[in-house]
Scaffold this motif. Structure first.
Motif, mmCIF file in Angstrom:
data_model
loop_
_atom_site.group_PDB
_atom_site.id
_atom_site.type_symbol
_atom_site.label_atom_id
_atom_site.label_comp_id
_atom_site.label_asym_id
_atom_site.label_seq_id
_atom_site.Cartn_x
_atom_site.Cartn_y
_atom_site.Cartn_z
ATOM 1 N N ALA A 138 -20.949 19.924 -25.152
ATOM 2 C CA ALA A 138 -19.709 19.338 -24.619
ATOM 3 C C ALA A 138 -18.527 20.298 -24.631
ATOM 4 C CB ALA A 138 -19.360 18.079 -25.405
ATOM 5 N N HIS A 139 -18.597 21.364 -25.419
ATOM 6 C CA HIS A 139 -17.493 22.336 -25.432
ATOM 7 C C HIS A 139 -17.317 23.013 -24.070
ATOM 8 C CE1 HIS A 139 -21.156 24.562 -26.506
ATOM 9 N NE2 HIS A 139 -20.612 25.547 -25.806
ATOM 10 N N CYS A 140 -18.354 22.935 -23.217
ATOM 11 C CA CYS A 140 -18.253 23.520 -21.865
ATOM 12 C C CYS A 140 -17.178 22.828 -21.027
ATOM 13 C CB CYS A 140 -19.600 23.425 -21.146
ATOM 14 S SG CYS A 140 -20.928 24.399 -21.887
ATOM 15 N N ILE A 141 -16.731 21.640 -21.455
ATOM 16 C CA ILE A 141 -15.683 20.903 -20.751
ATOM 17 C C ILE A 141 -14.343 21.616 -20.872
ATOM 18 C CG2 ILE A 141 -14.251 18.808 -20.941
ATOM 19 C CD1 ILE A 141 -16.823 17.288 -21.617
ATOM 20 N N SER A 142 -14.134 22.271 -21.998
ATOM 21 C CA SER A 142 -12.811 22.777 -22.333
ATOM 22 C C SER A 142 -12.537 24.172 -21.783
ATOM 23 C CB SER A 142 -12.626 22.789 -23.857
ATOM 24 O OG SER A 142 -11.360 23.313 -24.191
ATOM 25 N N GLU A 143 -11.367 24.314 -21.163
ATOM 26 C CA GLU A 143 -10.933 25.625 -20.702
ATOM 27 C C GLU A 143 -10.674 26.559 -21.881
ATOM 28 O OE1 GLU A 143 -7.535 24.658 -18.339
ATOM 29 O OE2 GLU A 143 -8.730 24.231 -16.554
ATOM 30 N N TRP A 144 -10.546 25.963 -23.074
ATOM 31 C CA TRP A 144 -10.331 26.770 -24.281
ATOM 32 C C TRP A 144 -11.654 27.183 -24.912
ATOM 33 C CZ3 TRP A 144 -5.407 27.973 -24.306
ATOM 34 C CH2 TRP A 144 -4.486 27.069 -23.760
ATOM 35 N N GLY A 145 -12.773 26.660 -24.375
ATOM 36 C CA GLY A 145 -14.085 26.979 -24.939
ATOM 37 C C GLY A 145 -14.625 28.288 -24.393
ATOM 38 N N HIS A 146 -15.563 28.879 -25.120
ATOM 39 C CA HIS A 146 -16.091 30.187 -24.708
ATOM 40 C C HIS A 146 -17.147 30.066 -23.604
ATOM 41 C CE1 HIS A 146 -18.845 28.760 -27.878
ATOM 42 N NE2 HIS A 146 -19.771 29.426 -27.234
ATOM 43 N N ASP A 147 -17.640 28.853 -23.353
ATOM 44 C CA ASP A 147 -18.662 28.639 -22.312
ATOM 45 C C ASP A 147 -18.150 27.693 -21.232
ATOM 46 O OD1 ASP A 147 -20.659 30.254 -23.345
ATOM 47 O OD2 ASP A 147 -21.438 28.686 -24.647
ATOM 48 N N PHE A 148 -16.898 27.818 -20.857
ATOM 49 C CA PHE A 148 -16.290 26.881 -19.912
ATOM 50 C C PHE A 148 -17.080 26.809 -18.607
ATOM 51 C CE2 PHE A 148 -12.954 26.278 -16.499
ATOM 52 C CZ PHE A 148 -12.903 24.898 -16.634
ATOM 53 N N ARG A 149 -17.407 25.560 -18.201
ATOM 54 C CA ARG A 149 -18.092 25.308 -16.928
ATOM 55 C C ARG A 149 -17.242 24.316 -16.138
ATOM 56 N NH1 ARG A 149 -24.129 25.915 -17.443
ATOM 57 N NH2 ARG A 149 -24.385 24.426 -15.735
ATOM 58 N N PRO A 150 -16.616 24.741 -15.039
ATOM 59 C CA PRO A 150 -15.705 23.856 -14.290
ATOM 60 C C PRO A 150 -16.296 22.494 -13.948
ATOM 61 C CG PRO A 150 -15.566 26.092 -13.448
ATOM 62 C CD PRO A 150 -16.695 26.087 -14.449
ATOM 63 N N ASP A 151 -17.606 22.429 -13.628
ATOM 64 C CA ASP A 151 -18.204 21.149 -13.244
ATOM 65 C C ASP A 151 -18.255 20.155 -14.401
ATOM 66 O OD1 ASP A 151 -19.081 21.112 -10.360
ATOM 67 O OD2 ASP A 151 -19.893 23.037 -10.994
ATOM 68 N N TYR A 152 -18.148 20.654 -15.631
ATOM 69 C CA TYR A 152 -18.100 19.745 -16.776
ATOM 70 C C TYR A 152 -16.844 18.878 -16.724
ATOM 71 C CZ TYR A 152 -22.008 20.517 -19.972
ATOM 72 O OH TYR A 152 -23.242 20.490 -20.564
ATOM 73 N N ARG A 153 -15.775 19.393 -16.151
ATOM 74 C CA ARG A 153 -14.524 18.639 -16.096
ATOM 75 C C ARG A 153 -14.558 17.550 -15.030
ATOM 76 N NH1 ARG A 153 -10.871 20.939 -19.514
ATOM 77 N NH2 ARG A 153 -9.099 19.766 -18.710
ATOM 78 N N LYS A 154 -15.625 17.522 -14.236
ATOM 79 C CA LYS A 154 -15.782 16.498 -13.201
ATOM 80 C C LYS A 154 -16.739 15.385 -13.640
ATOM 81 C CE LYS A 154 -15.027 20.102 -9.757
ATOM 82 N NZ LYS A 154 -15.670 20.954 -8.731
ATOM 83 N N ILE A 155 -17.282 15.509 -14.857
ATOM 84 C CA ILE A 155 -18.238 14.516 -15.345
ATOM 85 C C ILE A 155 -17.622 13.129 -15.409
ATOM 86 C CG2 ILE A 155 -19.554 13.755 -17.382
ATOM 87 C CD1 ILE A 155 -20.197 16.714 -17.911
ATOM 88 N N ASN A 156 -16.381 13.059 -15.874
ATOM 89 C CA ASN A 156 -15.752 11.746 -16.027
ATOM 90 C C ASN A 156 -15.649 11.012 -14.693
ATOM 91 O OD1 ASN A 156 -14.373 9.661 -17.557
ATOM 92 N ND2 ASN A 156 -12.500 10.359 -16.556
ATOM 93 N N SER A 157 -15.373 11.742 -13.618
ATOM 94 C CA SER A 157 -15.294 11.117 -12.290
ATOM 95 C C SER A 157 -16.645 10.514 -11.906
ATOM 96 C CB SER A 157 -14.880 12.157 -11.238
ATOM 97 O OG SER A 157 -13.583 12.628 -11.499
ATOM 98 N N ALA A 158 -17.727 11.230 -12.228
ATOM 99 C CA ALA A 158 -19.067 10.724 -11.936
ATOM 100 C C ALA A 158 -19.360 9.480 -12.767
ATOM 101 C CB ALA A 158 -20.109 11.808 -12.206
#
Length: 207
Positions: A138-158
């Motif tokens: 879940a850390h991939c959601i965060s822009e502050w995380g070292h493994d940031f994945r932009p599509d993770y931030r769209k999960i909530n919309s789905a």
């Protein structure tokens, strides 16, 4: 079956690792949950057992194809029907797999966040009896995380398209307080219960 009975039946263990049972109980009580457990701390059991305790399918969002394939192979070896949707599959294979999830007694559907942008896939998932959404790494959601994945931030919309009332568990082995807050905010977790297990490894030391 109770959580401990499922643990014994499918995994052969007689007791839980630290925090596992508390996290499972949180999900059984229908609470949004954030779990921070070290690598090999048994994160997968925390969502697999509560999903097995109820009717329906668990939607597992994961960033790595190899991890999804390993997880589904392991579950199948235990007699638990599971499917992973990957970029290695063509449209017909994906469509058949998702249809099986609607009608074929599948317990776990593993999928990448990128696939959740596909309207046809979302429409199929909407027809499933989803009992839980598990977001791994879940850390991939965060822009502050070292493994940031932009599509993770769209999960909530789905999730909102599928069912805004579904309970979520977000799992990670690495998250600073800033990243934890970002996970909770971006996923719109409802007063989540947060569990943190010790990352101390007594068998490792500096010399």
């Amino acid at each position: 079956m109770q959580a401990i009975d499922i643990l014994k039946k499918y995994w052969g263990y007689t007791s839980f690792k630290p925090k596992q049972e508390e996290i499972i109980n949180s999900l059984v009580e229908k609470k949004d949950t954030l779990a921070l457990l070290p690598t090999a701390g048994g994160k997968s059991l925390c969502f697999q057992i509560p999903s097995l305790m109820s009717e329906g399918i668990c939607l597992v969002i994961s960033p790595l194809i190899s991890l999804m394939i390993d997880q589904t192979k392991f579950l199948k070896s235990k007699g638990i029907n599971s499917i992973a949707i990957s970029s290695q599959m063509n449209f017909n294979e994906i469509d058949t797999a998702l249809t099986n999830c609607i009608y074929g007694n599948i317990k776990f559907l593993y999928i990448s966040p990128e696939k959740l942008r596909n309207k046809q896939i979302i429409d199929k998932i909407d027809k499933m009896n989803v009992n839980l959404i598990a977001i791994d790494e879940a850390h991939c959601i965060s822009e502050w995380g070292h493994d940031f994945r932009p599509d993770y931030r769209k999960i909530n919309s789905a999730v909102q398209e599928i069912d805004s009332k579904l309970k979520i568990i977000a799992l990670t082995a690495t998250a600073t307080p800033k990243v934890q807050n970002d996970i909770i905010k971006n996923l719109n977790l409802d007063n989540p219960k947060v569990f943190k297990s010790s990352f101390n490894r007594p068998n490792l030391f500096y010399e």
